[in-house]
Design a protein around this motif. Structure first.
Motif, PDB file in Angstrom:
ATOM      1  N   ALA A 178      61.680  77.056  30.236  1.00 45.91           N
ATOM      2  CA  ALA A 178      60.938  75.813  30.095  1.00 45.91           C
ATOM      3  C   ALA A 178      59.575  76.084  29.462  1.00 45.91           C
ATOM      4  O   ALA A 178      59.064  77.202  29.498  1.00 45.91           O
ATOM      5  N   ILE A 179      59.006  75.068  28.876  1.00 46.05           N
ATOM      6  CA  ILE A 179      57.696  75.207  28.244  1.00 46.05           C
ATOM      7  C   ILE A 179      56.609  74.841  29.245  1.00 46.05           C
ATOM      8  O   ILE A 179      56.407  73.668  29.544  1.00 46.05           O
ATOM      9  N   THR A 180      55.914  75.822  29.737  1.00 51.99           N
ATOM     10  CA  THR A 180      54.826  75.541  30.662  1.00 51.99           C
ATOM     11  C   THR A 180      53.508  75.478  29.895  1.00 51.99           C
ATOM     12  O   THR A 180      53.445  75.791  28.711  1.00 51.99           O
ATOM     13  N   HIS A 199      52.678  78.878  28.476  1.00 54.71           N
ATOM     14  CA  HIS A 199      53.394  79.186  27.252  1.00 54.71           C
ATOM     15  C   HIS A 199      52.691  78.559  26.067  1.00 54.71           C
ATOM     16  O   HIS A 199      52.372  79.212  25.073  1.00 54.71           O
ATOM     17  N   ARG A 200      52.453  77.270  26.186  1.00 56.01           N
ATOM     18  CA  ARG A 200      51.852  76.504  25.108  1.00 56.01           C
ATOM     19  C   ARG A 200      50.489  77.109  24.738  1.00 56.01           C
ATOM     20  O   ARG A 200      50.168  77.269  23.575  1.00 56.01           O
ATOM     21  N   LYS A 249      51.452  70.967  18.937  1.00 51.52           N
ATOM     22  CA  LYS A 249      51.323  70.767  20.385  1.00 51.52           C
ATOM     23  C   LYS A 249      52.548  70.139  21.052  1.00 51.52           C
ATOM     24  O   LYS A 249      52.951  70.559  22.130  1.00 51.52           O
ATOM     25  N   TRP A 250      53.138  69.125  20.439  1.00 51.46           N
ATOM     26  CA  TRP A 250      54.198  68.393  21.126  1.00 51.46           C
ATOM     27  C   TRP A 250      55.585  68.606  20.548  1.00 51.46           C
ATOM     28  O   TRP A 250      56.595  68.376  21.229  1.00 51.46           O
ATOM     29  N   HIS A 257      58.057  70.674  22.542  1.00 52.83           N
ATOM     30  CA  HIS A 257      58.616  69.964  23.689  1.00 52.83           C
ATOM     31  C   HIS A 257      59.731  69.019  23.254  1.00 52.83           C
ATOM     32  O   HIS A 257      60.799  68.965  23.865  1.00 52.83           O
ATOM     33  N   VAL A 258      59.446  68.265  22.191  1.00 55.71           N
ATOM     34  CA  VAL A 258      60.416  67.286  21.718  1.00 55.71           C
ATOM     35  C   VAL A 258      61.707  67.968  21.286  1.00 55.71           C
ATOM     36  O   VAL A 258      62.801  67.589  21.717  1.00 55.71           O
ATOM     37  N   ASP A 313      62.794  70.834  22.069  1.00 54.87           N
ATOM     38  CA  ASP A 313      63.404  71.427  23.251  1.00 54.87           C
ATOM     39  C   ASP A 313      64.235  70.400  24.011  1.00 54.87           C
ATOM     40  O   ASP A 313      65.406  70.643  24.338  1.00 54.87           O
ATOM     41  N   GLN A 314      63.641  69.257  24.267  1.00 55.94           N
ATOM     42  CA  GLN A 314      64.338  68.203  25.006  1.00 55.94           C
ATOM     43  C   GLN A 314      65.559  67.704  24.251  1.00 55.94           C
ATOM     44  O   GLN A 314      66.640  67.535  24.824  1.00 55.94           O
ATOM     45  N   ILE A 350      58.360  64.322  29.009  1.00 54.57           N
ATOM     46  CA  ILE A 350      57.136  65.034  28.637  1.00 54.57           C
ATOM     47  C   ILE A 350      55.956  64.197  29.086  1.00 54.57           C
ATOM     48  O   ILE A 350      55.291  63.544  28.283  1.00 54.57           O
TER      49      ILE A 350
END
Lengths: 122, 122
Positions: free
Chosen positions: A9-11, A14-15, B24-25, B28-29, B31-32, B48
């Motif tokens: 997972a991205i914590t 990590h970021r 930055k995002w 996450h995107v 990944d999801q 997120i």
DNA sequence: CCGCATCCTGCACGATACTG
DNA sequence: CAGTATCGTGCAGGATGCGG
């Protein structure tokens, strides 16, 4: 939970770390240091013409703090400093190369997608 | 020039593309979307929590423009939109996972380096 | 030669309010 | 539900000048 779960997972940590290693100039710096082994400050500046002195200093400090590069004073009078890639930094190099290879491979495809998108908008 | 030269140079276009995909995002995107296949806008928001609506929209537009994700309107009245990972986006996922695995592996080492660096300063 | 201090500018991003 | 519009702010990063 799967044993085959190979996607952590991205914590926030990590970021944060990735932000400090993949920022605008650090890739260039790591790339140069991996290629040449060790470089002086102004050699790096010349190798990366677009970087300002301030940003290069900042990038080097950040990389040093994270253990990616080692800074060592070679000489006083006049001051001479050498930046050397650390082992852990070298391990990053493989990933960076993989990223660069990926972009090189897929850039044409991406540019087609962009053209198509921009057309659709217009 | 070596045939074994497996490290492409970093051009402005490389840098620009990486900036748009590793921001930055977007991680996450991607990944999801890779994990769930397809998600609605507000499902992504919930997945997120830290992202603002504006930034999520921007990230999705950027990813869509670069061909990483596909946006498709599932329904009018009420409006329903689905975001789906594109093949090229999926090929990126392996690299992202590699990056995350790298950080996971080396985070302890990095934190030691940081502590040491901060000590030396103080 | 190396690098810090200062000033200045643009832009990334969140908060908030409004629409089909 | 899925956005667009607007405002305010912090901060990254270039330019410039000084110091050891």
């Amino acid at each position: 939970m799967q044993v085959t779960d190979n996607a952590p997972a991205i914590t926030g940590e990590h970021r944060e770390l990735l932000d400090q290693l993949l920022d605008k100039w650090s890739l260039h710096v790591l790339d140069q240091l991996c290629e040449h082994g060790a470089l002086r400050f102004n050699e790096l500046r010349r190798a990366i013409p677009a970087v300002s002195q301030k940003s290069l200093t900042a990038a080097l400090r950040r990389l040093e703090r994270n253990g990616m590069v080692e800074r060592l004073v070679v000489n006083d009078r006049p001051v001479a400093v050498e930046y050397r890639i650390a082992p852990v930094g070298h391990s990053l190099q493989e990933l960076i190369d993989a990223l660069l290879r990926w972009t090189t491979t897929h850039l044409p495809e991406v540019e087609r997608a962009r053209a198509q998108f921009d057309d659709a908008v217009a």
